[in-house]
Structures are given as structure tokens and as C-alpha cells.
Design a protein around this motif. Structure first.
Motif, PDB file in Angstrom:
ATOM      1  N   ASP A   8       0.847  -1.184   0.000  1.00 42.34           N
ATOM      2  CA  ASP A   8       0.000   0.000   0.000  1.00 42.34           C
ATOM      3  C   ASP A   8       0.887   1.240   0.000  1.00 42.34           C
ATOM      4  O   ASP A   8       1.737   1.402   0.885  1.00 42.34           O
ATOM      5  N   TRP A  18       2.519  -4.474  -8.827  1.00 40.82           N
ATOM      6  CA  TRP A  18       2.345  -3.049  -8.603  1.00 40.82           C
ATOM      7  C   TRP A  18       3.641  -2.329  -8.929  1.00 40.82           C
ATOM      8  O   TRP A  18       4.720  -2.711  -8.463  1.00 40.82           O
ATOM      9  N   TYR A  31      -7.587  -0.964  -7.083  1.00 40.08           N
ATOM     10  CA  TYR A  31      -6.698  -1.014  -5.929  1.00 40.08           C
ATOM     11  C   TYR A  31      -5.662   0.108  -6.050  1.00 40.08           C
ATOM     12  O   TYR A  31      -5.108   0.333  -7.136  1.00 40.08           O
ATOM     13  N   PHE A  32      -5.406   0.777  -4.973  1.00 38.49           N
ATOM     14  CA  PHE A  32      -4.479   1.915  -4.948  1.00 38.49           C
ATOM     15  C   PHE A  32      -4.913   2.978  -5.971  1.00 38.49           C
ATOM     16  O   PHE A  32      -4.099   3.620  -6.634  1.00 38.49           O
TER      17      PHE A  32
END
Length: 429
Positions: A116, A193, A238-239
Motif C-alpha cells: 500500500d 504493482w 486497488y491503490f
């Protein structure tokens, strides 16, 4: 006497004898015409046409396809796909899902918690969950990556040959034909990511439906490529970024050269076709010579294609942007690209303007002629330059070359109708 009597009765009743349906033409030994685009240059493209009978296969499952591909060997071979083959299966043909590939403790929730940006920051992911992701990704790749070697023809039988969940990869191979195949859903279970991509970070996926890397003399014809079944638009965020599961539909990179893509459909996807590896990949200079003709790009957001370095002939293609669909651009003009675009037809909703069709990143030139935009003739270059005046460098019309290898070039209006009827898998005349 009885046979004559039946014949007489049939005639009397006005019944017609209907001939049996003709068998479909065997296309497996077809070769590329001598003038059909860049893949016809030099030695041309014949695929597996020279294969002996022992190297002609009809396959119906992943195991049979893997055996026929023979690890990407260069032995001349013809591989015919019958029906639907799912690459995401085990050796007994049982369907595998993402959980079956996950290993070393990988869990999506754990990965998201570990990286995160609010706690991890902008550093590249590392540590146990990233290592577990890599191991899990390798397990998936072992099943779904299928390597196509030199002197190979991979062709679908009839009008219903489907290859699901596979990434066909032509690596450093020469003389390959891919035809009459419906390629669906090269789905990545384990995106990575990348915190520093695009300023906000983004998810990076691994698999193209077709990836040409260091490949030469390749003919892709009457192929349909899509995300059918699992579109990225249905994935979560996400994110603050869409959790992408698909990469390109057809990417041509790393010095690939002499490629013709014809009569194919690219459907329902974000980044459809990348030609060129990157702005600093100067080894691509003099390569990436590609012809795209009579293809349909439908519900494609961008990269149709995006080009770096290559001499790319884009003619007689059809572009369709449905109402309400996301859209960014079609023709991407990037570093040292030399795109020669002619007689292409674009269909878009009202919010898409002509200037939106072209996007430039460090590009300097674009040849265009004969373009139709919603059935009206337009000059893409003049409109692009006028629209972007003062904010971006103008594109010149001189791309430094003129195509000579091509068949008859129809008007955009004629090509538009022909492509709508004839492009894609199952439509070879």
C-alpha cells in the motif's frame, strides 16, 4: 425399376435434390502471397507448408497442442486446432484457477497490505509477498505460455477454433503463420504493482494474446483477439488504479521484423497493439517493418497501433468506437516512428473528434491519405496539427519511405464494408 419409379415420383412432386455441403477448403498449407505486406519481403512467409505428413497434427486439448509445438522447435510443422482448447488446465485437462497457481503464501489481500503506497511508499515491491507473487506467476506461465517456433503454421479448423487463456509467444523465430484462431482472455492472475509508472503508479500485467519478440517473417491472418469473458473493466480498483489483468492483444517488440497482420479483429481491450519496445531501444532501428491491412479495431481504447522506430503500413482498416465506450486514441506516433496510413475508416460517437484519433509522443511524422471519419473524408494530419497548435510539435507528412509491398488498396469506403463482413476468425473465404 424401383429406382426409376422413385426418381419419377420425386420429379412429379417437384422435389429438388440438395447436394451435400462441400468440405471446407484445407488452408493449412497456404502461404503468404508474394506482395502481401512486409512479411512477403525477401524469403517470404511459408510457415509449415514444407512439413511432412508426420509433422501435421490435429489437436483438441492443451496437452496435444504442447506436444505438437515441440518446445518451439524449428522443424517444419502444421498444427490444426479443432474446437476449444483451454490453456489453463492441468495434464489431465482439469480447469485451473488462480488459487491453483498461488504458492509460497501468496494472497492478494496480503500483497495489497504489504505494498500500500500509504505505508510502503514509492519503492519497488520487494520482500516475501513480492517473491511469492513471482513464484506464483511462474507457475501460471508454465501452463499458459505457449512457444511457437520457426517454420510453423498454427491454424484453426472450421469456424469455431478457440484458444482460451493462452499467450502465444513467437520468440526469436522465423517463418511463422497464425491463422483462423479465436484467441481469448490471456489473463494474468498475479499483476505487479509499479509505484512509479505514470506518476500515480499502475498495475503491470505479463501476457499478450500474441507476442512477437525477436521474430521475423510472421503472418497473422483472420485472427480474433479479445479479453472475452473477463474484461478489465469488471476488475476492482486497488491503490486508485484499475487492477489490470491483460496486457496487449498483439505486441511486436524487441527487434521483430517483416510482419503482416491481415483480416483480423481486435476487440474489447485497452492497449491493443504495441510496435516497438521503448524510446531507448535503439536496436529496433531498421526493424519493426509491419503491414496492417483489412483489420477491425473494435472497442479498443488505445494502441491501434502505437509505434516506435518501425516503418508501418496501415491501410484499409476499420475502427469502431461504440457509444459510451472509453477511448483515448487509435494511431500512436512515437519515437522515430514512420507510419504510412491510408484509406482507413473510423466510426465514433459524437464526443470523439478527428484530432483524437492521433496521439504523439516524441513522434515527428505521419503520412495519411484517404481517411474517412464517420463517412466524411478528412485530413488527419492537418486537423491534428491545427488542434494541437501551440501545445505540441507539428507532425510532418514525410515519413521517409513509401510502401511497395501490398495488394490492391481499396478506398476506405469499400474496405470498411469488406472488413465488416470478412475480418476475424472463421471468415476465410
Amino acid at each position: 425399376m424401383r429406382a426409376r419409379g422413385i426418381a419419377a415420383l420425386t420429379a412429379a412432386l417437384g422435389l429438388l435434390c440438395v447436394p451435400a455441403r462441400a468440405e471446407a477448403r484445407d488452408i493449412s498449407r497456404d502461404t503468404l502471397a508474394t506482395d502481401d505486406g512486409w512479411a512477403a519481403y525477401g524469403t517470404g512467409t511459408t510457415g509449415g507448408a514444407a512439413a511432412d505428413d508426420a509433422h501435421v497434427y490435429t489437436v483438441t486439448d492443451r496437452a496435444g497442442l504442447v506436444r505438437a509445438l515441440d518446445g518451439g522447435s524449428d522443424t517444419p510443422k502444421i498444427i490444426k486446432i479443432a474446437g476449444t482448447i483451454d490453456a489453463g488446465t492441468d495434464d489431465e485437462g482439469h480447469r485451473l484457477d488462480c488459487a491453483d497457481y498461488a504458492t509460497d503464501g501468496y494472497r492478494t489481500k496480503k500483497y495489497l497490505a504489504a505494498y500500500d503506497p500509504r505505508t510502503w511508499g514509492s519503492a519497488k515491491p520487494s520482500g516475501p509477498q513480492e517473491e511469492a507473487r513471482q513464484a506464483s506467476a511462474a507457475a501460471q506461465a508454465e501452463r499458459i505460455v505457449l512457444t511457437v517456433g520457426s517454420n510453423t503454421t498454427l491454424v484453426g479448423l472450421g469456424d469455431s477454433a478457440v484458444l482460451k487463456g493462452a499467450s502465444l509467444q513467437v520468440r526469436n523465430a522465423d517463418n511463422v503463420i497464425l491463422r483462423n484462431l479465436d484467441l481469448r482472455d490471456a489473463y494474468d492472475c498475479f499483476p505487479v504493482w509499479q509505484p512509479n509508472t505514470g506518476g500515480l503508479g499502475d498495475w503491470k500485467t505479463a501476457y499478450d494474446n500474441i507476442w512477437l519478440t525477436g521474430a521475423t517473417h510472421v503472418w497473422v491472418d483472420h485472427v480474433t483477439a479479445s479479453d472475452q469473458g473477463r474484461p478489465d473493466s469488471a476488475e476492482p480498483t486497488y491503490f486508485a488504479r484499475n487492477y489490470l489483468r491483460h496486457d496487449g492483444l498483439l505486441d511486436i517488440t524487441n527487434g521483430s521484423d517483416l510482419v503482416t497482420v491481415s483480416w483480423s479483429r481486435f476487440v474489447g481491450h485497452d492497449k491493443a497493439m504495441l510496435i516497438g519496445s521503448g524510446d531507448t531501444a535503439t536496436g529496433d532501428r531498421g526493424k519493426l517493418r509491419v503491414t496492417l491491412h483489412h483489420n477491425q479495431f473494435e472497442s479498443v481504447v488505445q494502441r491501434a497501433p502505437r509505434v516506435r522506430f518501425g516503418q508501418v503500413h496501415v491501410y484499409d482498416n476499420r475502427y469502431v468506437v461504440p457509444e459510451g465506450a472509453e477511448y483515448r486514441y487509435s494511431l500512436g506516433v512515437s519515437t522515430e516512428s514512420a507510419v504510412h496510413a491510408e484509406n482507413n475508416a473510423f466510426h465514433t460517437p459524437a464526443h470523439v473528434e478527428v484530432a483524437d484519433l492521433v496521439k504523439s509522443w516524441n513522434g515527428t511524422a505521419l503520412h495519411q491519405s484517404g481517411t474517412l471519419f464517420n463517412d466524411w473524408p478528412v485530413d488527419l494530419l492537418a486537423i491534428y496539427n491545427a488542434y494541437n497548435s501551440g501545445s505540441e510539435r507539428d507532425l510532418t507528412a514525410d515519413v521517409g519511405w513509401a510502401p511497395t509491398l501490398h495488394g490492391k488498396i481499396d478506398s476506405a469506403a469499400v474496405a470498411d464494408r469488406e472488413v465488416a463482413r470478412g475480418a476475424g476468425a472463421g471468415r476465410i473465404p
